[in-house]
Design an enzyme around this catalytic site. Structure first.
Site, PDB file in Angstrom:
ATOM      1  N   GLY A 168     -12.996   6.236  -0.536  1.00 59.89           N
ATOM      2  CA  GLY A 168     -13.364   6.486  -1.925  1.00 59.89           C
ATOM      3  C   GLY A 168     -14.229   5.385  -2.517  1.00 59.89           C
ATOM      4  O   GLY A 168     -15.186   5.653  -3.254  1.00 59.89           O
ATOM      5  N   GLN A 183      -8.664  11.683  -6.639  1.00 61.49           N
ATOM      6  CA  GLN A 183      -7.282  12.089  -6.934  1.00 61.49           C
ATOM      7  C   GLN A 183      -7.109  13.596  -7.035  1.00 61.49           C
ATOM      8  O   GLN A 183      -6.006  14.099  -6.826  1.00 61.49           O
ATOM      9  CB  GLN A 183      -6.808  11.438  -8.247  1.00 61.49           C
ATOM     10  CG  GLN A 183      -6.602   9.941  -8.151  1.00 61.49           C
ATOM     11  CD  GLN A 183      -5.412   9.544  -7.277  1.00 61.49           C
ATOM     12  OE1 GLN A 183      -4.506  10.331  -7.015  1.00 61.49           O
ATOM     13  NE2 GLN A 183      -5.416   8.310  -6.803  1.00 61.49           N
ATOM     14  N   ALA A 189      -9.852  10.218   2.282  1.00 65.16           N
ATOM     15  CA  ALA A 189      -8.917  10.918   3.176  1.00 65.16           C
ATOM     16  C   ALA A 189      -7.461  10.547   2.917  1.00 65.16           C
ATOM     17  O   ALA A 189      -6.573  11.404   2.979  1.00 65.16           O
ATOM     18  CB  ALA A 189      -9.272  10.596   4.637  1.00 65.16           C
ATOM     19  N   HIS A 190      -7.210   9.270   2.611  1.00 66.08           N
ATOM     20  CA  HIS A 190      -5.796   8.857   2.590  1.00 66.08           C
ATOM     21  C   HIS A 190      -5.036   9.339   1.358  1.00 66.08           C
ATOM     22  O   HIS A 190      -3.826   9.160   1.264  1.00 66.08           O
ATOM     23  CB  HIS A 190      -5.667   7.334   2.776  1.00 66.08           C
ATOM     24  CG  HIS A 190      -6.044   6.488   1.609  1.00 66.08           C
ATOM     25  ND1 HIS A 190      -5.114   5.984   0.736  1.00 66.08           N
ATOM     26  CD2 HIS A 190      -7.238   6.046   1.173  1.00 66.08           C
ATOM     27  CE1 HIS A 190      -5.733   5.245  -0.186  1.00 66.08           C
ATOM     28  NE2 HIS A 190      -7.022   5.269   0.056  1.00 66.08           N
ATOM     29  N   THR A 210     -21.818   3.537  13.603  1.00 68.62           N
ATOM     30  CA  THR A 210     -21.169   4.489  14.509  1.00 68.62           C
ATOM     31  C   THR A 210     -20.100   5.272  13.752  1.00 68.62           C
ATOM     32  O   THR A 210     -19.276   4.681  13.066  1.00 68.62           O
ATOM     33  CB  THR A 210     -20.527   3.723  15.691  1.00 68.62           C
ATOM     34  OG1 THR A 210     -21.569   3.031  16.366  1.00 68.62           O
ATOM     35  CG2 THR A 210     -19.828   4.666  16.662  1.00 68.62           C
ATOM     36  N   CYS A 239      -4.574  -0.644  -7.154  1.00 67.37           N
ATOM     37  CA  CYS A 239      -5.597  -1.680  -7.099  1.00 67.37           C
ATOM     38  C   CYS A 239      -5.424  -2.718  -8.183  1.00 67.37           C
ATOM     39  O   CYS A 239      -5.839  -3.850  -8.021  1.00 67.37           O
ATOM     40  CB  CYS A 239      -6.974  -1.054  -7.225  1.00 67.37           C
ATOM     41  SG  CYS A 239      -7.171   0.278  -6.081  1.00 67.37           S
TER      42      CYS A 239
END
Ligand code: PLP
Length: 399
Positions: free
Chosen positions: A70, A184, A205-206, A242, A328
């Site tokens: 994000g 979110q 993703a998390h 990569t 955070c």
């Protein structure tokens, strides 16, 4: 019992997503750029994931850029647009309740001579469409408003802002770009980029039971982006490096599952509403900090007169994980900038906790949490009343 109610900070990787990822750590180790069969299979896995992510938000797969999460997605949207469109204008509009990834990216651009308007929100944490309309100037190149807030779950009027932006474009601001941080809200509420009218949308993703360190940026066809990093020509020359094939596969699977299970969010909303109504019934002086439109999994509560950090620690001692503000900003002693922007007094901010549920949350876990709160909060409220009484006593020197 271990109760995890901090799913807005991060989620457990879904078992199916984990199984999908495992081969790409070992036997399917190919570099997606390699021409041999290992590389081709890795490339096919990345492209499959791109379709899975695109279909979650009704985008075209070619509009999905994979990156590290994000934070990078927000930075690429904001700094990428600012650099690509800087010649058309130097003004950016955002809100005071954005995630630090957006706020800090905007602040970095202020250092480079851009002008940033940080719009206020109302008491329920929602920005007004009118304030966006009023802030648009002829040199505005980017508007970044989050889809749903990570501390309160408040859903912002993105579709309406999209219409205002369309009007501004028709009136001559053709270069205006619209970004939303949907980290979110993706997977919690149905998202259709065409309906929202956004040019750019950030995903991590998390937050949807995928792995940490993977994410995506939706960039509508035709939107120009300057690269943040310099290197190879990966991701249609928009994000070198990569490909994190394992992470991308996990994100793709998580997106597919989130799409298939989106209706189950009604059950999560039911549990969340049950939690809030029981809290109201059982605890004195609680305020539920809710907007009319809100994500189904987030509950932000002010327990008047107590120290939220003390409640968090007491809950943690009973194996219940919740959070003060966002992951955070905890760790820093700064009170939540989101609740502060909503007009909360410092003591109200410090008395507020976030409970965030997931599809895995059960009624038993909520009942266990309610019982713990019922035992702890009145005790903390009494302690703080005693402190207040002591503070009200005259000092010896004053007697
Ligand atoms: N935006 C919002 C609204 C978030 O809640 C978060 C994570 O807390 C991020 C961005 C950053 O995402 P990531 O942790 O993938 O960098």
């Amino acid at each position: 019992m271990k109760v995890y109610l901090d799913n807005a900070a991060t989620t457990a990787v879904d078992g199916e997503a984990l199984r999908a990822m495992l081969p790409y750590f070992s036997e399917e180790m190919g570099n997606a750029q390699s021409v041999h069969s290992f590389g081709r299979r890795a490339k096919a896995a990345v492209e499959h994931a791109r379709r899975q992510v695109a279909s979650l938000i009704n985008a075209d797969p070619t509009e999905i850029i994979f990156l590290s999460g994000g934070t990078e997605s927000d930075n690429l949207a904001i700094r990428g647009v600012a650099r690509a469109y800087g010649a058309s204008g130097r003004h950016i509009i955002t809100t005071r309740i954005e995630h630090p990834a957006v706020l800090a990216a905007c602040q970095s651009l202020e250092q480079e001579g851009f002008r940033v308007t940080y719009l206020p929100v109302d008491r329920s944490g929602v920005v007004s469409v009118e304030s966006v309309r009023d802030a648009i100037a002829s040199d505005t190149i980017l508007i970044s408003v989050m889809h749903a807030n990570n501390e309160t779950g408040a859903i912002q009027p993105i579709e309406e802002i999209g219409r205002v932006i369309d009007e501004a474009r028709a009136a001559g601001s053709a270069h205006l770009r619209f970004h939303t941080d949907a980290v979110q809200s993706v997977g919690k509420t149905a998202i259709d980029v065409a309906r929202l009218g956004v040019d750019l949308l950030s995903i991590s993703a998390h937050k949807i039971h995928g792995p940490k360190g993977a994410g995506a940026l939706y960039a509508r066809k035709g939107v120009r982006l300057a690269k943040l990093l310099h290197g190879g020509h990966h991701e249609r020359d928009r994000r070198p490096g990569t490909e994190n094939v394992t992470g991308i596969v996990g994100l793709g699977k998580a997106a597919e599952i989130a799409r298939a299970r989106i209706d189950e969010m009604d059950r999560v909303r039911g549990l969340r509403d049950y939690f809030e109504s029981e809290l109201r019934a059982r605890i004195n002086d609680v305020n539920i900090n809710a907007s009319v439109a809100r994500l189904p999994n987030i509950s932000n509560i002010t327990f008047c007169g107590i120290d939220g950090e003390a409640l968090l620690i007491a809950l943690d001692l009973r194996d219940i994980a919740v959070s003060t503000g966002s992951a955070c900003s905890s760790g820093s002693l700064e009170p939540s900038h989101v609740l502060t922007a909503m007009g909360f007094r410092r003591d109200e901010v410090l008395a507020s906790l976030r409970f965030s549920l997931s599809l895995a949350t059960t009624r038993e876990e909520i009942d266990y949490t309610l019982r713990a709160i019922e035992e702890i909060v009145p005790h903390l409220q009494r302690l703080s009343e005693e402190d207040d009484e002591e503070a009200a006593l005259p000092l010896e020197s004053e007697i």
